[in-house]
Design a protein around this motif. Structure first.
Motif, PDB file in Angstrom:
ATOM      1  N   MET A  34       0.879  -1.162   0.000  1.00  0.00           N
ATOM      2  CA  MET A  34       0.000   0.000   0.000  1.00  0.00           C
ATOM      3  C   MET A  34       0.919   1.215   0.000  1.00  0.00           C
ATOM      4  SD  MET A  34      -2.891   1.349   2.719  1.00  0.00           S
ATOM      5  CE  MET A  34      -3.788  -0.187   2.619  1.00  0.00           C
ATOM      6  N   THR A  35       0.745   2.079  -0.978  1.00  0.00           N
ATOM      7  CA  THR A  35       1.607   3.255  -1.094  1.00  0.00           C
ATOM      8  C   THR A  35       1.170   4.330  -0.091  1.00  0.00           C
ATOM      9  OG1 THR A  35       0.235   4.370  -2.734  1.00  0.00           O
ATOM     10  CG2 THR A  35       1.922   2.821  -3.563  1.00  0.00           C
ATOM     11  N   TRP A  36       2.040   5.319   0.083  1.00  0.00           N
ATOM     12  CA  TRP A  36       1.704   6.437   0.964  1.00  0.00           C
ATOM     13  C   TRP A  36       0.472   7.177   0.458  1.00  0.00           C
ATOM     14  CZ3 TRP A  36       3.267   6.772   5.700  1.00  0.00           C
ATOM     15  CH2 TRP A  36       4.476   6.197   6.074  1.00  0.00           C
ATOM     16  N   SER A  37       0.356   7.326  -0.833  1.00  0.00           N
ATOM     17  CA  SER A  37      -0.805   7.992  -1.405  1.00  0.00           C
ATOM     18  C   SER A  37      -2.087   7.200  -1.127  1.00  0.00           C
ATOM     19  CB  SER A  37      -0.609   8.169  -2.916  1.00  0.00           C
ATOM     20  OG  SER A  37      -1.724   8.779  -3.492  1.00  0.00           O
ATOM     21  N   GLU A  38      -2.021   5.889  -1.300  1.00  0.00           N
ATOM     22  CA  GLU A  38      -3.182   5.037  -1.020  1.00  0.00           C
ATOM     23  C   GLU A  38      -3.536   5.072   0.461  1.00  0.00           C
ATOM     24  OE1 GLU A  38      -2.677   1.586  -4.430  1.00  0.00           O
ATOM     25  OE2 GLU A  38      -1.465   1.454  -2.596  1.00  0.00           O
ATOM     26  N   LEU A  39      -2.525   5.056   1.323  1.00  0.00           N
ATOM     27  CA  LEU A  39      -2.783   5.115   2.761  1.00  0.00           C
ATOM     28  C   LEU A  39      -3.483   6.420   3.117  1.00  0.00           C
ATOM     29  CD1 LEU A  39      -2.558   4.036   5.641  1.00  0.00           C
ATOM     30  CD2 LEU A  39      -0.252   5.017   5.743  1.00  0.00           C
ATOM     31  N   GLN A  40      -2.973   7.531   2.609  1.00  0.00           N
ATOM     32  CA  GLN A  40      -3.595   8.821   2.888  1.00  0.00           C
ATOM     33  C   GLN A  40      -5.045   8.850   2.388  1.00  0.00           C
ATOM     34  OE1 GLN A  40      -1.932  12.230   0.878  1.00  0.00           O
ATOM     35  NE2 GLN A  40      -2.921  13.661   2.272  1.00  0.00           N
ATOM     36  N   ASP A  41      -5.285   8.356   1.189  1.00  0.00           N
ATOM     37  CA  ASP A  41      -6.647   8.322   0.638  1.00  0.00           C
ATOM     38  C   ASP A  41      -7.574   7.463   1.493  1.00  0.00           C
ATOM     39  OD1 ASP A  41      -5.844   9.953  -1.441  1.00  0.00           O
ATOM     40  OD2 ASP A  41      -5.692   8.322  -2.903  1.00  0.00           O
ATOM     41  N   ASN A  42      -7.097   6.298   1.898  1.00  0.00           N
ATOM     42  CA  ASN A  42      -7.907   5.400   2.723  1.00  0.00           C
ATOM     43  C   ASN A  42      -8.226   6.009   4.084  1.00  0.00           C
ATOM     44  OD1 ASN A  42      -8.233   3.246   0.900  1.00  0.00           O
ATOM     45  ND2 ASN A  42      -6.221   2.435   1.412  1.00  0.00           N
ATOM     46  N   VAL A  43      -7.230   6.642   4.698  1.00  0.00           N
ATOM     47  CA  VAL A  43      -7.440   7.290   5.993  1.00  0.00           C
ATOM     48  C   VAL A  43      -8.461   8.417   5.849  1.00  0.00           C
ATOM     49  CG1 VAL A  43      -6.328   8.753   7.739  1.00  0.00           C
ATOM     50  CG2 VAL A  43      -5.212   6.641   6.990  1.00  0.00           C
ATOM     51  N   GLN A  44      -8.324   9.212   4.807  1.00  0.00           N
ATOM     52  CA  GLN A  44      -9.248  10.319   4.589  1.00  0.00           C
ATOM     53  C   GLN A  44     -10.672   9.817   4.361  1.00  0.00           C
ATOM     54  OE1 GLN A  44      -8.460  12.792   1.141  1.00  0.00           O
ATOM     55  NE2 GLN A  44      -9.375  14.555   2.158  1.00  0.00           N
ATOM     56  N   ARG A  45     -10.826   8.786   3.541  1.00  0.00           N
ATOM     57  CA  ARG A  45     -12.167   8.228   3.286  1.00  0.00           C
ATOM     58  C   ARG A  45     -12.780   7.670   4.566  1.00  0.00           C
ATOM     59  NH1 ARG A  45     -10.074   5.583  -1.535  1.00  0.00           N
ATOM     60  NH2 ARG A  45     -10.284   3.690  -0.335  1.00  0.00           N
ATOM     61  N   PHE A  46     -11.963   6.995   5.382  1.00  0.00           N
ATOM     62  CA  PHE A  46     -12.464   6.441   6.643  1.00  0.00           C
ATOM     63  C   PHE A  46     -12.941   7.571   7.557  1.00  0.00           C
ATOM     64  CE2 PHE A  46     -12.507   4.474  10.769  1.00  0.00           C
ATOM     65  CZ  PHE A  46     -12.885   3.164  10.522  1.00  0.00           C
ATOM     66  N   ALA A  47     -12.128   8.633   7.666  1.00  0.00           N
ATOM     67  CA  ALA A  47     -12.490   9.771   8.511  1.00  0.00           C
ATOM     68  C   ALA A  47     -13.785  10.426   8.029  1.00  0.00           C
ATOM     69  CB  ALA A  47     -11.354  10.796   8.532  1.00  0.00           C
ATOM     70  N   LEU A  48     -13.907  10.628   6.724  1.00  0.00           N
ATOM     71  CA  LEU A  48     -15.124  11.225   6.176  1.00  0.00           C
ATOM     72  C   LEU A  48     -16.337  10.334   6.405  1.00  0.00           C
ATOM     73  CD1 LEU A  48     -13.684  12.690   2.844  1.00  0.00           C
ATOM     74  CD2 LEU A  48     -14.407  13.977   4.887  1.00  0.00           C
ATOM     75  N   GLY A  49     -16.135   9.018   6.308  1.00  0.00           N
ATOM     76  CA  GLY A  49     -17.223   8.082   6.578  1.00  0.00           C
ATOM     77  C   GLY A  49     -17.683   8.145   8.021  1.00  0.00           C
ATOM     78  N   LEU A  50     -16.733   8.239   8.948  1.00  0.00           N
ATOM     79  CA  LEU A  50     -17.103   8.372  10.357  1.00  0.00           C
ATOM     80  C   LEU A  50     -17.922   9.643  10.581  1.00  0.00           C
ATOM     81  CD1 LEU A  50     -13.859   7.354  12.305  1.00  0.00           C
ATOM     82  CD2 LEU A  50     -16.013   6.087  12.180  1.00  0.00           C
ATOM     83  N   ALA A  80      -8.034  11.366  12.425  1.00  0.00           N
ATOM     84  CA  ALA A  80      -8.272  12.415  11.431  1.00  0.00           C
ATOM     85  C   ALA A  80      -9.680  12.990  11.562  1.00  0.00           C
ATOM     86  CB  ALA A  80      -8.059  11.870  10.017  1.00  0.00           C
ATOM     87  N   ALA A  81     -10.610  12.189  12.069  1.00  0.00           N
ATOM     88  CA  ALA A  81     -11.984  12.657  12.277  1.00  0.00           C
ATOM     89  C   ALA A  81     -12.127  13.391  13.609  1.00  0.00           C
ATOM     90  CB  ALA A  81     -12.954  11.475  12.215  1.00  0.00           C
ATOM     91  N   GLY A  82     -11.038  13.498  14.363  1.00  0.00           N
ATOM     92  CA  GLY A  82     -11.056  14.240  15.617  1.00  0.00           C
ATOM     93  C   GLY A  82     -11.310  13.410  16.844  1.00  0.00           C
ATOM     94  N   GLY A  83     -11.343  12.098  16.692  1.00  0.00           N
ATOM     95  CA  GLY A  83     -11.637  11.229  17.825  1.00  0.00           C
ATOM     96  C   GLY A  83     -10.433  10.483  18.345  1.00  0.00           C
ATOM     97  N   GLY A  84     -10.706   9.601  19.274  1.00  0.00           N
ATOM     98  CA  GLY A  84      -9.667   8.780  19.860  1.00  0.00           C
ATOM     99  C   GLY A  84      -9.956   7.310  19.629  1.00  0.00           C
ATOM    100  N   PRO A  85      -8.990   6.576  19.100  1.00  0.00           N
ATOM    101  CA  PRO A  85      -9.198   5.147  18.868  1.00  0.00           C
ATOM    102  C   PRO A  85      -8.924   4.323  20.120  1.00  0.00           C
ATOM    103  CG  PRO A  85      -7.062   5.799  18.029  1.00  0.00           C
ATOM    104  CD  PRO A  85      -7.714   7.045  18.555  1.00  0.00           C
ATOM    105  N   ASN A  86      -9.649   3.231  20.254  1.00  0.00           N
ATOM    106  CA  ASN A  86      -9.416   2.265  21.319  1.00  0.00           C
ATOM    107  C   ASN A  86      -9.396   0.889  20.680  1.00  0.00           C
ATOM    108  OD1 ASN A  86      -9.181   1.011  23.841  1.00  0.00           O
ATOM    109  ND2 ASN A  86     -11.390   0.768  23.970  1.00  0.00           N
TER     110      ASN A  86
END
Length: 111
Positions: A34-50, A80-86
């Motif tokens: 997984m490239t850095w670009s793909e990781l950033q895109d996936n993280v952003q999509r996950f945050a927007l989905g949350l 990225a969505a402003g929360g805390g993971p557990n």
């Protein structure tokens, strides 16, 4: 603000070396990068989905799963969505019936 954070490092690396491998996972005997670009895109999509599901700043997200790229995406997406993971590791937490306790103690947001 992101300069000195792990999220900032993802953004920086996605900008400076977008096609380099950020991580790899072995699936069916084959290493899948997984490239850095793909990781950033996936993280952003996950945050927007949350956020689309009502996740708010300072909410806590329980991540129940194994050590996989999806867990990394979920953890950084939550931040990225402003929360805390557990993180709850199924084998360790479930074995002792500790998942309900962990969810309660960490004040995981409803869903």
């Amino acid at each position: 603000m992101l300069d000195n954070t792990l999220l900032g490092l993802i953004v920086k690396n996605a900008s400076e070396m977008p096609d380099d491998d950020a991580m790899r996972e072995k699936r069916y005997g084959v290493w899948s990068p997984m490239t850095w670009s793909e990781l950033q895109d996936n993280v952003q999509r996950f945050a927007l989905g949350l956020r689309a599901m009502g996740f708010e700043d300072d909410n806590t997200l329980a991540i129940i799963g194994d050590n996989k790229p999806e867990w990394v995406i979920a953890e950084f997406g939550c931040m990225a969505a402003g929360g805390g993971p557990n993180r709850c590791i199924p084998g360790q937490s479930a074995r002792r019936n500790r998942i309900p306790y962990l969810l309660f103690r960490c004040q995981v947001s409803g869903g």
